[in-house]
Design a protein around this motif. Structure first.
Motif, mmCIF file in Angstrom:
data_model
loop_
_atom_site.group_PDB
_atom_site.id
_atom_site.type_symbol
_atom_site.label_atom_id
_atom_site.label_comp_id
_atom_site.label_asym_id
_atom_site.label_seq_id
_atom_site.Cartn_x
_atom_site.Cartn_y
_atom_site.Cartn_z
ATOM 1 N N LEU A 154 0.815 -1.218 0.000
ATOM 2 C CA LEU A 154 0.000 0.000 0.000
ATOM 3 C C LEU A 154 0.849 1.269 0.000
ATOM 4 O O LEU A 154 0.439 2.294 -0.534
ATOM 5 N N VAL A 155 2.011 1.204 0.635
ATOM 6 C CA VAL A 155 2.930 2.339 0.691
ATOM 7 C C VAL A 155 4.345 1.816 0.463
ATOM 8 O O VAL A 155 4.586 0.609 0.502
ATOM 9 N N ALA A 156 5.265 2.733 0.268
ATOM 10 C CA ALA A 156 6.652 2.343 0.011
ATOM 11 C C ALA A 156 7.550 2.701 1.184
ATOM 12 O O ALA A 156 7.194 3.507 2.047
ATOM 13 N N SER A 157 8.704 2.051 1.222
ATOM 14 C CA SER A 157 9.777 2.415 2.137
ATOM 15 C C SER A 157 11.088 2.315 1.369
ATOM 16 O O SER A 157 11.188 1.581 0.381
ATOM 17 N N THR A 158 12.069 3.032 1.835
ATOM 18 C CA THR A 158 13.375 2.964 1.180
ATOM 19 C C THR A 158 14.000 1.584 1.374
ATOM 20 O O THR A 158 13.687 0.864 2.325
ATOM 21 N N ASP A 159 14.871 1.225 0.464
ATOM 22 C CA ASP A 159 15.675 -0.002 0.532
ATOM 23 C C ASP A 159 14.857 -1.280 0.406
ATOM 24 O O ASP A 159 15.311 -2.351 0.803
ATOM 25 N N LYS A 160 13.656 -1.183 -0.168
ATOM 26 C CA LYS A 160 12.802 -2.370 -0.304
ATOM 27 C C LYS A 160 12.146 -2.430 -1.689
ATOM 28 O O LYS A 160 11.007 -2.872 -1.832
ATOM 29 N N GLY A 161 12.880 -2.001 -2.709
ATOM 30 C CA GLY A 161 12.317 -1.891 -4.048
ATOM 31 C C GLY A 161 11.641 -3.161 -4.561
ATOM 32 O O GLY A 161 10.459 -3.136 -4.929
ATOM 33 N N PRO A 162 12.340 -4.301 -4.624
ATOM 34 C CA PRO A 162 11.707 -5.503 -5.163
ATOM 35 C C PRO A 162 10.529 -5.984 -4.318
ATOM 36 O O PRO A 162 9.519 -6.446 -4.854
ATOM 37 N N TYR A 163 10.651 -5.873 -3.006
ATOM 38 C CA TYR A 163 9.578 -6.313 -2.107
ATOM 39 C C TYR A 163 8.335 -5.447 -2.285
ATOM 40 O O TYR A 163 7.217 -5.952 -2.401
ATOM 41 N N VAL A 164 8.531 -4.143 -2.319
ATOM 42 C CA VAL A 164 7.408 -3.220 -2.509
ATOM 43 C C VAL A 164 6.754 -3.448 -3.869
ATOM 44 O O VAL A 164 5.524 -3.477 -3.993
ATOM 45 N N ALA A 165 7.563 -3.639 -4.895
ATOM 46 C CA ALA A 165 7.018 -3.887 -6.229
ATOM 47 C C ALA A 165 6.185 -5.170 -6.244
ATOM 48 O O ALA A 165 5.078 -5.205 -6.818
ATOM 49 N N ALA A 166 6.698 -6.219 -5.610
ATOM 50 C CA ALA A 166 5.982 -7.494 -5.586
ATOM 51 C C ALA A 166 4.671 -7.385 -4.827
ATOM 52 O O ALA A 166 3.634 -7.906 -5.273
ATOM 53 N N LYS A 167 4.684 -6.715 -3.690
ATOM 54 C CA LYS A 167 3.479 -6.639 -2.874
ATOM 55 C C LYS A 167 2.435 -5.707 -3.486
ATOM 56 O O LYS A 167 1.227 -5.984 -3.393
ATOM 57 N N HIS A 168 2.853 -4.618 -4.111
ATOM 58 C CA HIS A 168 1.903 -3.801 -4.872
ATOM 59 C C HIS A 168 1.289 -4.634 -6.001
ATOM 60 O O HIS A 168 0.081 -4.567 -6.263
ATOM 61 N N GLY A 169 2.130 -5.397 -6.682
ATOM 62 C CA GLY A 169 1.639 -6.241 -7.761
ATOM 63 C C GLY A 169 0.665 -7.293 -7.272
ATOM 64 O O GLY A 169 -0.335 -7.600 -7.940
ATOM 65 N N LEU A 170 0.919 -7.857 -6.094
ATOM 66 C CA LEU A 170 0.043 -8.884 -5.537
ATOM 67 C C LEU A 170 -1.345 -8.320 -5.247
ATOM 68 O O LEU A 170 -2.361 -8.975 -5.513
ATOM 69 N N ILE A 171 -1.403 -7.116 -4.722
ATOM 70 C CA ILE A 171 -2.705 -6.500 -4.462
ATOM 71 C C ILE A 171 -3.439 -6.234 -5.773
ATOM 72 O O ILE A 171 -4.640 -6.513 -5.907
ATOM 73 N N GLY A 172 -2.738 -5.727 -6.775
ATOM 74 C CA GLY A 172 -3.377 -5.491 -8.068
ATOM 75 C C GLY A 172 -3.871 -6.769 -8.706
ATOM 76 O O GLY A 172 -5.001 -6.836 -9.228
ATOM 77 N N LEU A 173 -3.060 -7.810 -8.665
ATOM 78 C CA LEU A 173 -3.445 -9.100 -9.221
ATOM 79 C C LEU A 173 -4.676 -9.649 -8.504
ATOM 80 O O LEU A 173 -5.596 -10.194 -9.139
ATOM 81 N N SER A 174 -4.713 -9.503 -7.200
ATOM 82 C CA SER A 174 -5.842 -10.003 -6.412
ATOM 83 C C SER A 174 -7.133 -9.277 -6.774
ATOM 84 O O SER A 174 -8.208 -9.897 -6.825
ATOM 85 N N LYS A 175 -7.049 -7.981 -7.029
ATOM 86 C CA LYS A 175 -8.249 -7.230 -7.422
ATOM 87 C C LYS A 175 -8.792 -7.724 -8.758
ATOM 88 O O LYS A 175 -10.011 -7.849 -8.937
ATOM 89 N N VAL A 176 -7.897 -7.990 -9.692
ATOM 90 C CA VAL A 176 -8.342 -8.513 -10.993
ATOM 91 C C VAL A 176 -9.027 -9.864 -10.811
ATOM 92 O O VAL A 176 -10.112 -10.110 -11.361
ATOM 93 N N ALA A 177 -8.408 -10.758 -10.055
ATOM 94 C CA ALA A 177 -9.004 -12.082 -9.830
ATOM 95 C C ALA A 177 -10.345 -11.958 -9.116
ATOM 96 O O ALA A 177 -11.306 -12.681 -9.441
ATOM 97 N N ALA A 178 -10.444 -11.045 -8.155
ATOM 98 C CA ALA A 178 -11.705 -10.843 -7.440
ATOM 99 C C ALA A 178 -12.817 -10.445 -8.394
ATOM 100 O O ALA A 178 -13.951 -10.939 -8.302
ATOM 101 N N LEU A 179 -12.514 -9.568 -9.333
ATOM 102 C CA LEU A 179 -13.514 -9.129 -10.306
ATOM 103 C C LEU A 179 -13.907 -10.256 -11.253
ATOM 104 O O LEU A 179 -15.091 -10.450 -11.557
ATOM 105 N N GLU A 180 -12.927 -11.003 -11.706
ATOM 106 C CA GLU A 180 -13.214 -12.058 -12.682
ATOM 107 C C GLU A 180 -14.040 -13.199 -12.088
ATOM 108 O O GLU A 180 -14.788 -13.867 -12.810
#
Length: 274
Positions: A154-180
């Motif tokens: 939901l938010v970012a922090s320094t020094d966690k680029g790949p982790y933040v990217a993955a978790k943002h992506g997971l939330i987006g992916l989950s929303k798509v699956a929820a709709l489908e």
């Protein structure tokens, strides 16, 4: 919440479930009568300890399934094995993608290997399990996918680029699956829902390196290290317990939660309210 066996006859697969948040979630499922499929990369004694916890919690059946979530073939094998264990019914009724890894590293120091490992385990692994589980859930008219994201989805922090990217992506992916899958099943059958839980600082092994790093800068005082870590982000100044995430996960599996889908629910002590 009354947990009296409302998951009787259901199978729950929880990835990364021999310790920490995953173990707490698995325990919560067991208290409601679910058959529990544990998963992870663990030593035999750790597996046996987790199995015994499930039995004590009330699981009518429990089995451990190994598998490296960086390996697409291993995920297919995992889902097939769980399906066979359930008598060929098509896999788990409840899928909780909890397994995850984290590495704190500055943007300029992110290597291709670090990026690939964190994205593959934290995001691609969940996609692969969901892709196999959701069609079968829709066929049965009931299914629950709960993805353990993070406040960093939901938010970012320094020094966690790949982790933040993955978790943002997971939330987006989950929303798509929820709709489908929103129209799969009925209120009576329970429907198929896909949600994320977004923990803030939680007392698990995953954050221990960050606690120790803070403690080292404060003369080795672990309590002071925890206080320093929380002071930056978490207004309550309290760590969450893994059991709190377990109980929220359990509630989301209830028939009462049939219309809760596509959400990202923080347990973060006010972190994302700032």
């Amino acid at each position: 919440m009354n947990t009296q066996a409302f998951l009787n006859g259901r199978t729950a697969l929880i990835t990364g479930s021999v310790q920490g948040i995953g173990l707490a979630i698995a325990t919560a499922m067991a208290t409601a009568g679910a058959r529990v499929a544990l998963h992870g990369l663990a030593a035999p004694e750790q597996v046996e300890a987790a199995i015994e916890i499930m039995r004590q919690a009330g699981a009518p059946d429990v089995r451990f399934f190994p598998g490296d979530l960086r390996d697409a073939g291993a995920i297919t094998g995992l889902m097939t094995a769980v399906s066979q264990w359930t008598g060929g019914q098509g896999g788990p009724d409840i899928l909780i993608n909890n397994a995850g890894i984290q590495k704190t590293v500055s943007f300029s120091e992110i290597t291709d290997d670090i990026w690939t490992d964190l994205i593959t385990v934290n995001l691609t692994g969940a996609f692969r399990t969901m892709r196999l589980a959701l069609p079968q859930m829709a066929r049965r008219g009931y299914g629950r996918v709960i993805n353990i994201a993070s406040v960093h989805g939901l938010v970012a922090s320094t020094d966690k680029g790949p982790y933040v990217a993955a978790k943002h992506g997971l939330i987006g992916l989950s929303k798509v699956a929820a709709l489908e899958y929103a129209r799969a099943g009925t209120r009576d059958s329970g429907g198929v829902t896909v949600n994320c839980i977004c923990p803030g600082w939680t007392e698990t092994a995953l954050i221990e390196p960050q606690i120790l790093s803070r403690a080292a800068s404060l003369g080795g005082d672990r309590v002071a290290g925890i206080a320093s870590l929380l002071a930056d982000k978490q207004p309550t100044q309290r760590l969450s317990a893994p059991s709190e995430i377990g109980l929220l996960s359990l509630w989301l599996t209830s028939p009462l939660a049939h219309n809760i889908t596509g959400t990202a629910i923080p347990i973060d002590g006010g972190w994302t309210a700032q």
